[in-house]
Design an enzyme around this catalytic site. Structure first.
Site, PDB file in Angstrom:
ATOM      1  N   CYS B  61       7.019  -4.732   0.766  1.00  0.00           N
ATOM      2  CA  CYS B  61       6.877  -3.610   1.700  1.00  0.00           C
ATOM      3  C   CYS B  61       6.114  -4.015   2.961  1.00  0.00           C
ATOM      4  O   CYS B  61       4.920  -4.335   2.897  1.00  0.00           O
ATOM      5  CB  CYS B  61       6.173  -2.474   0.966  1.00  0.00           C
ATOM      6  SG  CYS B  61       5.443  -1.230   2.034  1.00  0.00           S
ATOM      7  N   CYS B  64       2.967  -1.994   4.030  1.00  0.00           N
ATOM      8  CA  CYS B  64       1.868  -2.307   3.105  1.00  0.00           C
ATOM      9  C   CYS B  64       1.152  -3.573   3.568  1.00  0.00           C
ATOM     10  O   CYS B  64      -0.084  -3.670   3.513  1.00  0.00           O
ATOM     11  CB  CYS B  64       2.382  -2.555   1.684  1.00  0.00           C
ATOM     12  SG  CYS B  64       3.330  -1.207   0.982  1.00  0.00           S
TER      13      CYS B  64
END
Lengths: 513, 139
Positions: B61, B64
């Site tokens: 991700c 993230c």
């Protein structure tokens, strides 16, 4: 394992088994779907939306090389999605190579003509990383989707103990018994490693492994005449690898032969070596490389070469191992696929099957999805609508993309007779290729039935954006469009697709604009 | 099932798009901990005296990757004021935690005070709003 327990004699009054009650049946679930791929996910979500209590099992058996992946099935993890992204990587490279002619000062003119020059500018590691990150995002999205749709998901392998009971085994070996009123089998297929080629399974890779390969493919042999083999060989060449395709007889069996020949010819023009008709006999590890012994299918002459990677794409087998179908007397076809009728019913009334695992189906994601959704509406919404397998459009993402809907020329001649057909075809120039002086042309073919007012029964397009072009035409073909309809449609200019609004018999070459 | 109101939304990943690999930054500081399982969660988050920020993330991700280092930086800056507890949603032992908090998008931050979730933030909104929310948590 239990003894074979015959389910009660089914009462088939319609597309759906009705020998047991719909509610209050006493089973844990209304429906258990085995297989979390395109078909399984679509069916389970549609069924849950209609109020059924649904569970879905998905489990990936590792490839011979040890590769595994998450929820979503072949298409998402080791099929359509990574393939299209890598095909795009190849196209981006083509555009980059041409960019000088369009005014960009990024890559010098002709600086990317050689394979080695392309390879130098390319990072396989980064492509794989980005593709895999996207796929993992999809795996997560599907889990969330299932939860939102109130479908219970288990990452476990399902095996039938009896007609209404399965045992779900997770990766840690924990076992759980689950019962259901109905089952849908959607476990799909896996790549074949031919047993007659010595060491194929031990040394070679398949599409299961290619899209997450942790090393550069390098000098690659793609064995197979399938679209998987040609598509992969295509993008591997485009990103700078030395690629050879080995074809035993003809490319893309079952597809329009003229189109298939043009696809391979284009690949050959663009640096992919084609060995036809040759077949491998033995693989031997030589240091870090693989020596392949192969033979000419006609002359039996033998030869040998060394590769960094050997990739098999010679077909797929149905993944029924470990399902416990032998406990159920469920009928399989000679190739091991599950036999179903037009309502996706297997020989066991309350067990259905969809997707690649089905005999006589079409191995495409949208077909599996459509089948799954229609099945759910038949099971839980009293629908009688069947899956329509006629005129399913498809696209092959080889470097020269190929879109088709309807019959190949061979199938049309076989069905209608050559005298009853008008076949319109034309090669055309592609505007965007003119600045970089690229000689590749596009091609289109329209097969029309004379006795049916020249109804279009086959559409074939070779050229850029074949998928986008073909999707629109598929709607026309579904509505039984005729040659006149195509002629009456005004073309959009300047695009490749406009050529099929102005086709004339005998005019097969582009005379320019 | 924990039902939480999502209070704030920023850049996030709900499974679309192409992202860079997030390289797990293991911090050996006392302000940052990697949660191993539900038990760990009970001990380190629910029973914690100090406020805790639970960071639900994944290796694949992109947002993230941007957010977690900022959080680690803030944990060091406000040394001892809060604990940063990281949960890798792909870790099979953390499945139950992910399920309980119904994580639907990444990154998701759940801030805990005295064992109760107070604020849920989905996505990376940049460092200033984050710092402002954090200060409200432990002041």
């Amino acid at each position: 394992m239990g003894a074979v327990i015959k389910p009660p004699k089914a009462v088939m009054t319609g597309p759906v088994d009705t020998h047991l009650p719909e509610t209050g049946h006493g089973f844990d679930y209304d429906l258990i779907v085995i297989g979390g791929g395109s078909g399984g996910l679509a069916c389970s979500k549609a069924a849950a939306e209609l109020g059924a209590k649904v569970a879905i099992l998905d489990f990936v058996k590792p490839s011979p090389q040890g590769t595994r992946w998450g929820l979503g099935g072949t298409c998402v993890n080791v099929g359509c999605i990574p393939k299209k992204l890598m095909h795009t990587a190849g196209i981006v490279g083509e555009r980059l190579a041409e960019s000088y002619h369009f005014g960009w000062n990024v890559v010098e003119e002709d600086a990317m003509n050689e394979l080695s020059a392309k390879k130098e500018k390319f990072s396989w590691e980064r492509l794989v990383e980005n593709v895999q990150n996207y796929i993992h995002g999809l795996n997560f999205k599907y889990k969330v989707d299932l939860r939102s749709n109130k479908v219970e998901y288990l990452n476990a392998l399902g095996e039938f103990l009896d007609a209404h009971t399965i045992q779900a085994t997770d990766i840690k070996g924990n076992k759980k018994k689950m019962t259901a009123r109905r089952f849908v089998l959607a476990t799909g297929g896996r790549p074949v490693f031919p047993q007659e080629v010595e060491n194929a399974e031990q040394l070679a890779i398949s599409s299961d492994d290619l899209f997450s390969l942790d090393r550069e493919p390098g000098k690659t042999l793609c064995v197979g005449a399938s679209y998987v083999s040609l598509e992969c060989a295509g993008f591997l060449t485009a990103i700078g690898n030395d690629v050879t395709v080995m074809i035993r007889s003809i490319p893309l069996r079952g597809f329009d032969e003229q189109s298939a020949t043009m696809i391979v010819s284009h690949m050959s023009d663009h640096g992919t070596k084609i060995l036809q008709p040759w077949a491998p006999s033995k693989l031997t590890k030589v240091g870090e490389k693989i020596q392949v012994d192969y033979y000419n299918v006609n002359t039996k002459e033998t030869a040998s070469d060394t590769f960094d990677t050997v990739f098999f794409a010679v077909g797929r087998y149905p993944d029924v191992k470990g399902l416990g179908l032998e406990n159920l007397e469920l009928k399989l076809s000679p190739s091991g696929k599950i036999q179903v009728d037009e309502f996706e019913r297997t020989s066991v009334p309350h067990i259905y099957a969809i997707g690649d695992i089905v005999a006589g189906g079409i191995e495409l994601t949208p077909v599996a999805i459509q089948c799954g959704k229609l099945l759910a509406t038949r099971l839980y919404n009293s629908s009688t609508k069947k899956m329509d397998y006629i005129n399913v459009p498809t696209t092959v993402f080889t470097p020269l993309e190929y879109g088709a809907v309807g019959l190949s020329e061979e199938a049309a001649v076989s069905k209608y007779g050559k005298d009853n057909l008008n076949i319109y075809s034309k090669s055309f120039n592609i505007l965007e290729y003119q600045l970089p002086h690229r000689e590749d042309q596009g091609f289109v073919k329209l097969i029309c039935v004379k006795s049916e007012n020249e109804k279009v029964v086959g559409f074939h397009y070779l050229g850029p954006n074949a998928g986008e072009v073909t999707q629109g035409v598929a709607i026309a073909v579904k509505l039984s469009a005729t040659k006149q309809d195509f002629d009456d449609t005004v073309g959009i200019h300047p695009v490749c697709a406009e050529v099929f609004t102005t086709l004339r018999l005998g005019q097969t070459e582009d005379s320019g604009c | 099932m924990m039902h939480m109101r999502i209070n704030r939304i920023g850049n996030l990943n709900i499974g679309k798009g192409i992202f860079n690999t997030y390289k797990r930054c293991y911090s050996s500081s006392k302000n940052v901990v990697q949660l191993k399982n539900l038990n760990d969660f009970e001990e380190q988050v629910i029973k914690s005296k100090a406020p805790v920020v639970v960071d639900f993330y994944a290796d694949w991700c992109g947002p993230c990757k941007n957010l977690t280092p900022k959080l680690v930086g803030l944990a060091e800056k406000y040394d001892g004021k809060f604990l940063l507890a990281k949960v890798d949603i792909d870790d099979i032992n953390c499945t139950e935690i992910v399920r309980q908090y119904e994580i639907r998008a990444l990154p998701t931050l759940v801030m805990f005070k005295n064992g109760e979730p107070t604020v849920t933030i989905v996505g990376d909104r940049g460092i200033d709003p984050l710092e402002s929310d954090l200060k409200q948590l432990f002041d």
